[in-house]
Design an enzyme around this catalytic site. Sequence first.
Site, PDB file in Angstrom:
ATOM      1  N   GLN A  62       0.037  15.000  -1.412  1.00  0.00           N
ATOM      2  CA  GLN A  62      -0.406  14.046  -0.241  1.00  0.00           C
ATOM      3  C   GLN A  62       0.701  14.427   1.009  1.00  0.00           C
ATOM      4  OE1 GLN A  62       0.754   9.933  -0.925  1.00  0.00           O
ATOM      5  NE2 GLN A  62      -1.265   9.679  -0.222  1.00  0.00           N
ATOM      6  N   SER A  92       4.140  11.553   4.460  1.00  0.00           N
ATOM      7  CA  SER A  92       5.329  11.567   5.123  1.00  0.00           C
ATOM      8  C   SER A  92       5.978  12.673   5.937  1.00  0.00           C
ATOM      9  CB  SER A  92       6.339  11.132   3.959  1.00  0.00           C
ATOM     10  OG  SER A  92       5.802  10.084   3.202  1.00  0.00           O
ATOM     11  N   GLU A 126     -12.093  -1.359  -5.071  1.00  0.00           N
ATOM     12  CA  GLU A 126     -13.108  -1.646  -5.977  1.00  0.00           C
ATOM     13  C   GLU A 126     -12.697  -1.307  -7.449  1.00  0.00           C
ATOM     14  OE1 GLU A 126     -16.051  -2.383  -4.767  1.00  0.00           O
ATOM     15  OE2 GLU A 126     -15.201  -1.975  -2.885  1.00  0.00           O
ATOM     16  N   GLU A 132      11.259  -3.506   0.739  1.00  0.00           N
ATOM     17  CA  GLU A 132      11.575  -4.351   1.980  1.00  0.00           C
ATOM     18  C   GLU A 132      10.080  -4.186   2.844  1.00  0.00           C
ATOM     19  OE1 GLU A 132      13.491  -1.808   0.988  1.00  0.00           O
ATOM     20  OE2 GLU A 132      15.215  -3.012   0.478  1.00  0.00           O
TER      21      GLU A 132
HETATM   22  C1  FAD Z   1       9.985  10.331  -5.636  1.00  0.00           C
HETATM   23  C2  FAD Z   1       9.139  10.142  -4.213  1.00  0.00           C
HETATM   24  C3  FAD Z   1       7.929  10.864  -4.172  1.00  0.00           C
HETATM   25  C4  FAD Z   1       7.397  10.736  -3.156  1.00  0.00           C
HETATM   26  N1  FAD Z   1       6.117  11.370  -2.879  1.00  0.00           N
HETATM   27  C5  FAD Z   1       5.376  11.555  -1.575  1.00  0.00           C
HETATM   28  C6  FAD Z   1       4.425  12.277  -1.406  1.00  0.00           C
HETATM   29  O1  FAD Z   1       3.796  12.714  -2.390  1.00  0.00           O
HETATM   30  N2  FAD Z   1       3.768  12.396  -0.458  1.00  0.00           N
HETATM   31  C7  FAD Z   1       4.179  11.600   0.794  1.00  0.00           C
HETATM   32  O2  FAD Z   1       3.680  11.741   1.859  1.00  0.00           O
HETATM   33  N3  FAD Z   1       5.183  10.697   0.691  1.00  0.00           N
HETATM   34  C8  FAD Z   1       5.802  10.642  -0.407  1.00  0.00           C
HETATM   35  N4  FAD Z   1       7.249  10.022  -0.577  1.00  0.00           N
HETATM   36  C9  FAD Z   1       7.498   9.293   0.543  1.00  0.00           C
HETATM   37  C10 FAD Z   1       7.546   7.728   0.672  1.00  0.00           C
HETATM   38  O3  FAD Z   1       6.337   7.382   0.870  1.00  0.00           O
HETATM   39  C11 FAD Z   1       8.485   7.323   1.533  1.00  0.00           C
HETATM   40  O4  FAD Z   1       9.950   7.850   1.005  1.00  0.00           O
HETATM   41  C12 FAD Z   1       8.559   5.922   1.678  1.00  0.00           C
HETATM   42  O5  FAD Z   1       7.466   5.591   2.188  1.00  0.00           O
HETATM   43  C13 FAD Z   1       9.745   5.639   2.570  1.00  0.00           C
HETATM   44  O6  FAD Z   1      10.006   6.375   3.688  1.00  0.00           O
HETATM   45  P1  FAD Z   1      11.446   7.063   4.330  1.00  0.00           P
HETATM   46  O7  FAD Z   1      11.957   7.766   2.904  1.00  0.00           O
HETATM   47  O8  FAD Z   1      11.216   7.563   5.618  1.00  0.00           O
HETATM   48  O9  FAD Z   1      12.292   5.589   4.351  1.00  0.00           O
HETATM   49  P2  FAD Z   1      12.643   4.668   5.689  1.00  0.00           P
HETATM   50  O10 FAD Z   1      11.161   4.347   6.024  1.00  0.00           O
HETATM   51  O11 FAD Z   1      13.491   5.728   6.609  1.00  0.00           O
HETATM   52  O12 FAD Z   1      13.512   3.660   5.116  1.00  0.00           O
HETATM   53  C14 FAD Z   1      14.826   3.513   4.913  1.00  0.00           C
HETATM   54  C15 FAD Z   1      15.050   2.015   4.631  1.00  0.00           C
HETATM   55  O13 FAD Z   1      14.607   1.414   5.479  1.00  0.00           O
HETATM   56  C16 FAD Z   1      13.966   0.251   5.249  1.00  0.00           C
HETATM   57  N5  FAD Z   1      12.856  -0.025   6.293  1.00  0.00           N
HETATM   58  C17 FAD Z   1      11.991   0.629   6.924  1.00  0.00           C
HETATM   59  N6  FAD Z   1      11.331   0.121   7.699  1.00  0.00           N
HETATM   60  C18 FAD Z   1      11.636  -1.213   7.733  1.00  0.00           C
HETATM   61  C19 FAD Z   1      11.034  -2.625   7.875  1.00  0.00           C
HETATM   62  N7  FAD Z   1      10.025  -2.453   9.101  1.00  0.00           N
HETATM   63  N8  FAD Z   1      11.236  -3.411   7.533  1.00  0.00           N
HETATM   64  C20 FAD Z   1      12.566  -3.710   6.626  1.00  0.00           C
HETATM   65  N9  FAD Z   1      12.948  -2.398   6.128  1.00  0.00           N
HETATM   66  C21 FAD Z   1      12.722  -1.313   6.475  1.00  0.00           C
HETATM   67  C22 FAD Z   1      13.297   0.804   3.765  1.00  0.00           C
HETATM   68  O14 FAD Z   1      12.944  -0.164   3.082  1.00  0.00           O
HETATM   69  C23 FAD Z   1      14.196   1.580   3.200  1.00  0.00           C
HETATM   70  O15 FAD Z   1      15.203   0.695   2.642  1.00  0.00           O
HETATM   71  C24 FAD Z   1       7.852   9.936  -1.832  1.00  0.00           C
HETATM   72  C25 FAD Z   1       9.087   9.338  -2.215  1.00  0.00           C
HETATM   73  C26 FAD Z   1       9.560   9.271  -3.313  1.00  0.00           C
HETATM   74  C27 FAD Z   1      11.097   8.562  -3.416  1.00  0.00           C
END
Ligand code: FAD
Length: 733
Positions: free
Chosen positions: A476, A479, A594, A715
């Site tokens: 996927q 991100s 669904e 969060e």
């Molecule tokens: C093991 C693993 C597998 C993954 N696999 C995939 C994959 O296959 N494909 C893919 O596309 N992505 C993947 N991801 C990515 C995952 O979806 C993101 O890590 C996740 O959505 C968080 O984004 P970020 O890491 O940029 O953190 P950030 O969004 O930068 O967040 C950092 C911190 O800020 C907080 N924060 C951010 N926004 C807010 C808000 N509005 N309110 C309060 N707090 C907030 C978060 O809760 C977190 O604590 C994977 C992640 C992990 C850990």
Amino acid sequence: MGRHSYDLGIGLSPDHAALADSVQAFATKIIDHDHVRAVVEQPREDKFPFYWDALVGQGLLGLHVPEDKGGDGAGVLTAAVALEALARTIAPGPYVPTVLASAALSAADAAPFPISDLIGGRAVGAVAMTAPLPAREVADGWQISGVCDGVLGAEHADVLIVPIDTGTDDAAWAAITPDQVTITAQDSIDVLRGAARVELVDAVIGADAVLSGLSRRRLRSIATVILGAEAVGIISWCVGTAADYATTRVQFGRPIGQFQGVKHKCARMGIALEKARAVLWDAAGALDRDDETADYAAAIAAAIVPDIAVQVAQDCIQVHGGIGFTWEHDAHLYYRRALSIRAQFPSREERLTTVADHAVAGDLLPTDLELPAEADAIRTEIRAALEPIADLGEDDQLIALGDGGWVQPHLPTPYGRSASPLEQVIIADELAAAKIQLPQLLMGGWAVQAVVAHGTDEQKRDLAVPTLRGDLVWCQLFSEPGAGSDLASITTKAERVDGGWRVNGQKIWTTVAQFADWAMLIARTDPTVPKHDGITYFVLDMSTPGITVRPLREMTGSALFNEVFLDDVFVPDSAVVGEVNDGWNVARTTLAGERVALSQKMEAYATDRDLLTFVTGRDLSPLATATVGELIAESRAIDVIGARVVLKQLSGSDVSTTSSVGKLLGMGLGQSISEFIVAELGVAGAVSVAGQPSDKAMDQLISGRATTIYGGTTEVQLNVIGERMLGLPRDAA
Ligand SMILES: Cc1cc2nc3c(=O)[nH]c(=O)nc-3n(C[C@H](O)[C@H](O)[C@H](O)COP(=O)(O)OP(=O)(O)OC[C@H]3O[C@@H](n4cnc5c(N)ncnc54)[C@H](O)[C@@H]3O)c2cc1C
């Protein structure tokens, strides 16, 4: 207060919803606020509160009493539904104690006091939830001495049920009339419901005053459900009132519900409400069915509900600020009621230890769902269809499962079986019974949903079918370094070129990209429109030139996720899924809705089974035992929430609230279990020690940190719950 999704109460059936609505309407009309407030200022409680005749007229005092004992025979669960609705009006007086007394009398083999007087509102009852009073056998009966404090509704009670210690569980409760005791009203923290001291000095009761057939534990279980249902009503009032206030009160130029300190507090209150309802429902149903493990289910409710009521009432006051501290605001009345309910239960440590004892003794709570009658015929058909597949060799079996629509049966045929929620539940059961393993589609599961829901016929043929056979691995590409939680801010761009699109950008955290045949890719196709409107969803062949995959080492030490660089990658027009610039909707609205959310426990993360394996045969401190009880209760709550989601899906109701709550709680549980195990292991939780489960515990602890990050962080989930479940204002961003 308008009706929100979280107003749906303890019961799940349409009959229960109708009952809750009618009791709520009745209570709002009859138990009006001015009357309640007048009682608050009254120095002494009347025997029969102002709404008593109306309550009797509605038949609300005898819902739970079996028909052969003069009641409606609707069971404790139905009574709990009514109690929850009524409790929201903080009804004064001895309604709940009287219901509890009639429940106790009707659970015994014979009632030494006429239950009909309690149902008919001619008498008031009370049950002392205190330590048992010593009882000495005398000719034809027992002599009892001792004191019970804080007996709810005792001041005017016509019958008092008190715990006695006769040395046998067959004689654990006695029904006593007020002339045998001294009753002294006590100042109660609950200013709307009296409590009293009941004192017995060498009181002699006949053997027939003992409630035979009613064990100590069983009446405590019944009390848990009745008092717990009232507590759930308190919790639901507090959640609704706090959410309403957070939506309307403005500070710093914004509704306070926009501040995450308040939003997340309210979201956690809503989560606590769902949790309390689930375990209460579980316990009430178990008592009605007279399950062997009904007392265990009630012990779990007792471990969870009273404390949640107190916590949520406190949070409600906090969300209100100064106004919440006033006598005029009702918040303190609910807080006081919550405190008085909790005081009827044993100490928290004792309640948690009871749960741990059941779990360690190997007691197992049922997980079967009660399915409707038509399930049998469907089961026979599905079993017959799966029989030949079970006998096939591995490769042929995968093909048969994929082509037969068994892998994602909720999808429309031919990709799935257009299976209803009920059929999905039965298919899962029958696959397990036939020991047929489905292919692990991982990301492919999501890809197929999007392709089948929005894709072209060619995409469905070329991609959905082989994926369902387990032939294609997907990743996927969502991100990006600058777009995680705020996924719609992606900058990877796809520009129109002859016959398709040229993609440039960087993705990150892409699980299994190094092994994937295909990817789901979202890219910006129109930078000039608002961020959600300029995104397109593509399927991308991972062997296309210009894709560089660089594995990233995770904190586990292995490298499952990756950076993916996209340099002038050509994607043909035929790879667009759905409409150009409608990719956000494609990504969000797959056919996942669904699908019946059947719970899956993953080996990589710690579960209740790991916890039980760990504690069995191990000497635990009282604190550790209580923590085990807490974790087991939490785990059961999550399982029950899962079951409630499925049952709601079977009845066609909205599950979004309950399922996001279940998901959020589930994300944290494995972490808490691992953390407990590692902490208990001491040194062996930090270094491998032969004979100790060190390696597994450390692995699960480290891997488990991912569960509160991927697929939406805790969060962000709390924001979603606050906004969607409680209607709190969205963030300005
Ligand atoms: C093991 C693993 C597998 C993954 N696999 C995939 C994959 O296959 N494909 C893919 O596309 N992505 C993947 N991801 C990515 C995952 O979806 C993101 O890590 C996740 O959505 C968080 O984004 P970020 O890491 O940029 O953190 P950030 O969004 O930068 O967040 C950092 C911190 O800020 C907080 N924060 C951010 N926004 C807010 C808000 N509005 N309110 C309060 N707090 C907030 C978060 O809760 C977190 O604590 C994977 C992640 C992990 C850990």
